[in-house]
Design a protein around this motif. Structure first.
Motif, PDB file in Angstrom:
ATOM      1  N   LYS A  25      59.690 -25.747  40.046  1.00  0.00           N
ATOM      2  CA  LYS A  25      59.045 -26.012  41.326  1.00  0.00           C
ATOM      3  C   LYS A  25      58.502 -24.691  41.836  1.00  0.00           C
ATOM      4  O   LYS A  25      59.166 -23.667  41.763  1.00  0.00           O
ATOM      5  CB  LYS A  25      60.035 -26.585  42.335  1.00  0.00           C
ATOM      6  N   THR A  26      57.290 -24.744  42.336  1.00  0.00           N
ATOM      7  CA  THR A  26      56.660 -23.546  42.863  1.00  0.00           C
ATOM      8  C   THR A  26      56.133 -23.843  44.255  1.00  0.00           C
ATOM      9  O   THR A  26      55.359 -24.782  44.436  1.00  0.00           O
ATOM     10  CB  THR A  26      55.492 -23.100  41.959  1.00  0.00           C
ATOM     11  N   ASP A  27      56.551 -23.060  45.226  1.00  0.00           N
ATOM     12  CA  ASP A  27      56.049 -23.182  46.588  1.00  0.00           C
ATOM     13  C   ASP A  27      54.827 -22.281  46.698  1.00  0.00           C
ATOM     14  O   ASP A  27      54.939 -21.067  46.837  1.00  0.00           O
ATOM     15  CB  ASP A  27      57.126 -22.762  47.588  1.00  0.00           C
TER      16      ASP A  27
END
Length: 113
Positions: A25-27
């Motif tokens: 997951k990448t914000d």
């Protein structure tokens, strides 16, 4: 089919096409320009593709243009080289968001407004 869905689908498919699938997951709101400049080419292309979908409006064509993505990537990288602490989403708005560009163009044309 909405453009955002199409772009997200392409990015998702490209993620699954790698030989080793890793859940990640990448914000993107947390990525700074300096982080973007350090990314490998594949990740940078994926991020720019996502940004193109993020800044797509309903009336925009449902086309993924890889040449345009490369051009936007180069523009963003040039900007980021001088603005390392700026978050990537804000930096990319300058080059990708047509509403931002309309406001900026109007402000430049009418500086007293």
């Amino acid at each position: 089919m909405s453009t955002k869905f199409l772009v997200v689908a392409i990015v998702a498919l490209s993620a699954f096409s790698t030989q080793t699938a890793v859940a990640q997951k990448t914000d993107l709101a947390a990525i700074k320009c300096s982080d973007f400049l350090k990314m490998n080419e594949s990740n940078a292309v994926n991020v720019v593709t996502w940004l193109q979908g993020y800044y797509t409006y309903e009336d925009d064509p449902t086309v993924v243009d890889s040449d345009k993505a490369k051009s936007k990537e180069a523009q963003i990288k040039e900007y980021c080289a001088d603005h390392g602490d700026t978050d990537l989403v804000s930096a990319s708005a300058i080059f990708m968001d047509k509403k931002y560009n309309a406001v900026a163009t109007t402000s430049l044309a009418n500086p007293r407004q």
